[in-house]
Design an enzyme around this catalytic site. Sequence first.
Site, mmCIF file in Angstrom:
data_model
loop_
_atom_site.group_PDB
_atom_site.id
_atom_site.type_symbol
_atom_site.label_atom_id
_atom_site.label_comp_id
_atom_site.label_asym_id
_atom_site.label_seq_id
_atom_site.Cartn_x
_atom_site.Cartn_y
_atom_site.Cartn_z
ATOM 1 N N ASP A 1 9.207 -8.311 -7.975
ATOM 2 C CA ASP A 1 10.257 -7.384 -8.433
ATOM 3 C C ASP A 1 10.701 -6.484 -7.274
ATOM 4 O O ASP A 1 10.887 -5.281 -7.447
ATOM 5 C CB ASP A 1 9.744 -6.543 -9.603
ATOM 6 C CG ASP A 1 10.877 -5.865 -10.383
ATOM 7 O OD1 ASP A 1 12.024 -6.357 -10.300
ATOM 8 O OD2 ASP A 1 10.617 -4.854 -11.057
ATOM 9 N N ILE A 57 9.796 11.937 -13.610
ATOM 10 C CA ILE A 57 10.520 11.648 -12.368
ATOM 11 C C ILE A 57 11.095 10.242 -12.332
ATOM 12 O O ILE A 57 11.768 9.862 -11.380
ATOM 13 C CB ILE A 57 9.622 11.874 -11.129
ATOM 14 C CG1 ILE A 57 8.335 11.042 -11.222
ATOM 15 C CG2 ILE A 57 9.308 13.356 -10.974
ATOM 16 C CD1 ILE A 57 7.447 11.161 -9.985
#
Length: 275
Positions: free
Chosen positions: A131, A14
Site C-alpha cells: 500500500d 491526527i
Amino acid sequence: MVSGLSYYRIGKKIGAGGTGEVYFAVDTRDEEPVAIKKLFIKSAQNEFIRKKFIQEANLYLYLDHPNIAELLDFIIDEDAYYLVTEYIPGFTLNEYFSKNPYIPDEKIIEIFMQVLVAIGYAHKQKVIHLDIKPSNIMITQNITDNDKHNIVKIIDFGIASTIDEDKTNEQFVGTPLYMSPEQIEQKSADHRSDIYSLGITLFQLITKQIPYYGTTTLEALMYKIINEPLPHIHSIDNTLNPIYDKIIKKATSKNPFDRFQSTEEFLGELMQILN
C-alpha cells in the site's frame, strides 16, 4: 505488552482511513509523544481486517530501520485493537510537495532514495508493503537546517504481507490508484508490486498530478491500470528530465518481469539524473 491504554494520555485525532483512525498521544512513563492507531469497532468485528491488523503488529517485529516508523506497543483491550508507534512530526509526501512545489531534482532524489532504501530493507526481511503511496510516507520537519536533512519514514503496514504468504483470492484491499495490475486482478503479488506502486508515487511527485487523471469510476480506473500505460510525463510538463519517463515506464510495466526487479536497480537508474 500492556493491557489497556493506562500508560497513554490520548490527544487529538491526527488521521483516519478506511479501517481505523490515528491519535496523537503521550506515553506518561517518559512523556514522549506517540501515535496510536485504533481499529474502528466495525473493522475489529471483521475477521479479515482484524487478522491483518494483528499481522501488521507481527510484521513490525521484523523491521528495524531508521526510515520505517518504529512499533512501540500493541494492545488488545477487550474488543478494541491498538498499535502504538513513534510520533513523526512533519508532513506526508503529498503535503510536503504541495507546500514546496519547486523542488530540484537533487532534493526529489534525496527524498525518494530514502523511500527506496526503506522498502528495499523491508523486502530483504521478506516483508512487502502493498500500500505504498504518498500519504503513507512521512517526511520530518526540520526547521533548524532549512529542510536540508529531512528524514523519510514509511508508515502503515496495515495490509503488508510476507513474501512467502499466499496472496491470491484475498479480499480487495489497498488504494486502487497505486495498486499493481496483479493486485487489481487479485493475482499473486510479490515485491514487484511495491516497485509498481513506487513508480506511481514517483510519477505523482514529479508531475504534481495523479495518473489516469479524470477517470471517474473505479471500474474505468481498474481497466486502465490493467490495460493502459501511464501518460508520458512530458504531456504534463515538458521541462521534466526525460530519464524520469524511462524510469517510470519500467517501474510501472504491466508485467512484473519487465519492471525493476529490486529497489537497488530502481535507485541505480534514478541516480543517472544526477550525473
